[in-house]
Design a protein around this motif. Structure first.
Motif, PDB file in Angstrom:
ATOM      1  N   LYS A  69      31.530  52.253  33.916  1.00 27.69           N
ATOM      2  CA  LYS A  69      31.731  52.919  32.637  1.00 27.69           C
ATOM      3  C   LYS A  69      31.753  54.431  32.781  1.00 27.69           C
ATOM      4  N   SER A  70      30.908  54.970  33.634  1.00 30.42           N
ATOM      5  CA  SER A  70      30.824  56.427  33.769  1.00 30.42           C
ATOM      6  C   SER A  70      32.098  57.009  34.382  1.00 30.42           C
ATOM      7  N   GLN A  71      32.731  56.244  35.263  1.00 38.45           N
ATOM      8  CA  GLN A  71      33.975  56.696  35.885  1.00 38.45           C
ATOM      9  C   GLN A  71      35.198  56.087  35.214  1.00 38.45           C
ATOM     10  N   THR A  72      34.988  55.320  34.185  1.00 42.24           N
ATOM     11  CA  THR A  72      36.067  54.622  33.459  1.00 42.24           C
ATOM     12  C   THR A  72      37.042  53.971  34.429  1.00 42.24           C
ATOM     13  N   SER A  73      36.481  53.202  35.344  1.00 45.82           N
ATOM     14  CA  SER A  73      37.305  52.543  36.353  1.00 45.82           C
ATOM     15  C   SER A  73      37.035  51.048  36.391  1.00 45.82           C
ATOM     16  N   PHE A  74      38.000  50.331  36.941  1.00 48.95           N
ATOM     17  CA  PHE A  74      37.891  48.871  37.086  1.00 48.95           C
ATOM     18  C   PHE A  74      38.736  48.492  38.305  1.00 48.95           C
ATOM     19  N   HIS A  75      38.315  48.960  39.472  1.00 48.18           N
ATOM     20  CA  HIS A  75      39.078  48.758  40.704  1.00 48.18           C
ATOM     21  C   HIS A  75      38.982  47.317  41.191  1.00 48.18           C
ATOM     22  N   LEU A  76      40.072  46.834  41.740  1.00 46.11           N
ATOM     23  CA  LEU A  76      40.162  45.457  42.249  1.00 46.11           C
ATOM     24  C   LEU A  76      40.059  45.490  43.774  1.00 46.11           C
ATOM     25  N   ARG A  77      39.248  44.604  44.329  1.00 42.10           N
ATOM     26  CA  ARG A  77      39.041  44.592  45.782  1.00 42.10           C
ATOM     27  C   ARG A  77      39.095  43.164  46.311  1.00 42.10           C
ATOM     28  N   LYS A  78      39.485  43.087  47.595  1.00 39.06           N
ATOM     29  CA  LYS A  78      39.407  41.818  48.316  1.00 39.06           C
ATOM     30  C   LYS A  78      39.090  42.153  49.771  1.00 39.06           C
ATOM     31  N   PRO A  79      38.098  41.497  50.357  1.00 37.51           N
ATOM     32  CA  PRO A  79      37.679  41.855  51.711  1.00 37.51           C
ATOM     33  C   PRO A  79      38.668  41.454  52.803  1.00 37.51           C
ATOM     34  N   SER A  80      39.496  40.443  52.544  1.00 36.91           N
ATOM     35  CA  SER A  80      40.433  39.975  53.567  1.00 36.91           C
ATOM     36  C   SER A  80      41.645  39.344  52.867  1.00 36.91           C
ATOM     37  N   VAL A  81      42.797  39.984  52.979  1.00 38.84           N
ATOM     38  CA  VAL A  81      43.975  39.507  52.238  1.00 38.84           C
ATOM     39  C   VAL A  81      44.795  38.527  53.063  1.00 38.84           C
ATOM     40  N   HIS A  82      45.577  37.719  52.320  1.00 36.21           N
ATOM     41  CA  HIS A  82      46.459  36.732  52.939  1.00 36.21           C
ATOM     42  C   HIS A  82      47.891  36.958  52.488  1.00 36.21           C
ATOM     43  N   ILE A  83      48.813  36.413  53.231  1.00 38.87           N
ATOM     44  CA  ILE A  83      50.228  36.551  52.879  1.00 38.87           C
ATOM     45  C   ILE A  83      50.473  36.140  51.439  1.00 38.87           C
ATOM     46  N   SER A  84      49.783  35.117  50.991  1.00 31.74           N
ATOM     47  CA  SER A  84      49.988  34.594  49.636  1.00 31.74           C
ATOM     48  C   SER A  84      49.532  35.553  48.543  1.00 31.74           C
ATOM     49  N   ASP A  85      48.845  36.629  48.906  1.00 31.15           N
ATOM     50  CA  ASP A  85      48.408  37.623  47.918  1.00 31.15           C
ATOM     51  C   ASP A  85      49.511  38.615  47.572  1.00 31.15           C
TER      52      ASP A  85
END
Lengths: 116, 113
Positions: A69-85
């Motif tokens: 809330k303080s940074q008005t952010s909502f970042h999306l993360r994934k530790p290990s991506v796959h081709i299907s992403d």
């Protein structure tokens, strides 16, 4: 009124590497936050959402996002991506409404490309 | 359950013509929203229908109009088409009781020549 800024239009990532897709929002009122994914020639699918409670939300396919809330952010993360992403990812925001179906305001999207 | 279905999938029109797009909501949903997604952009809210009335509207001109039928299906009409109306038009359905259950259709790709 609300607005959403997705800072990166394209993000190339090697397979099995971590990724972060950035999202910042602006609003004068409390909001709900969402991430949607769009595969080629398909509609939008809800990936995850923040409505209330724990600021860290997770999806069933390994993605997570943290409401700051303080940074008005909502970042999306994934530790290990796959081709299907490989897809287009949209961050969205809505105001709170007694009606229960407030309109969504979307960012311009981030195209995630996974490199084998 | 077929989910949200939209027709047609693709459409080509010329400037000045009128077009009608159709949407059938997911079973059990009573609210239909329409979004316009221009190439390389995020979807933009056009309007929302509930109980056969327009409940909310985005920043779109009156050339964009809609309708909801008693079976909750909906139509989007665009008059006097402009080249800039070329876009993917997405329909989303939900239930007024559960905001988080918003489902999108695959869209209608409209090309205006």
């Amino acid at each position: 009124a609300q607005s959403v800024t997705q800072l990166d239009s394209q993000v190339p990532v090697f397979e099995e590497a971590p990724v972060e897709l950035r999202c910042n929002y602006s609003s004068s009122v409390s909001v709900y936050l969402f991430w949607y994914v769009q595969y080629p020639n398909q509609g939008l699918q809800l990936l995850l959402k923040y409505l209330s409670g724990s600021t860290l939300v997770e999806s069933i396919n390994g993605f997570e996002a943290e409401f700051n809330k303080s940074q008005t952010s909502f970042h999306l993360r994934k530790p290990s991506v796959h081709i299907s992403d490989t897809a287009e990812y949209f961050c969205a925001v809505s105001g709170l409404s007694n009606f229960g179906n407030e309109k969504l305001t979307f960012g311009t999207g981030t195209r995630l490309t996974i490199i084998p | 359950d077929a989910g949200v279905t939209q027709s047609p999938t693709h459409l080509i029109k010329t400037r000045g013509q009128q077009v009608t797009l159709r949407c059938s909501p997911k079973s059990g949903h009573d609210t239909v929203s329409w979004y316009q997604q221009a190439l390389g952009q995020g979807p933009q809210f056009i309007f929302q229908y509930y109980e056969e009335e327009e409940r909310q509207r985005g920043n779109f001109p009156d050339r964009f109009s809609g309708h909801q039928f008693p079976n909750y299906s909906s139509e989007l009409n665009v008059n006097a088409l402009l080249l800039g109306d070329s876009a993917l038009y997405l329909c989303a359905s939900s239930s007024v009781k559960g905001y988080e259950k918003l489902f999108f259709g695959s869209g209608t790709q409209l090309s205006v020549l």
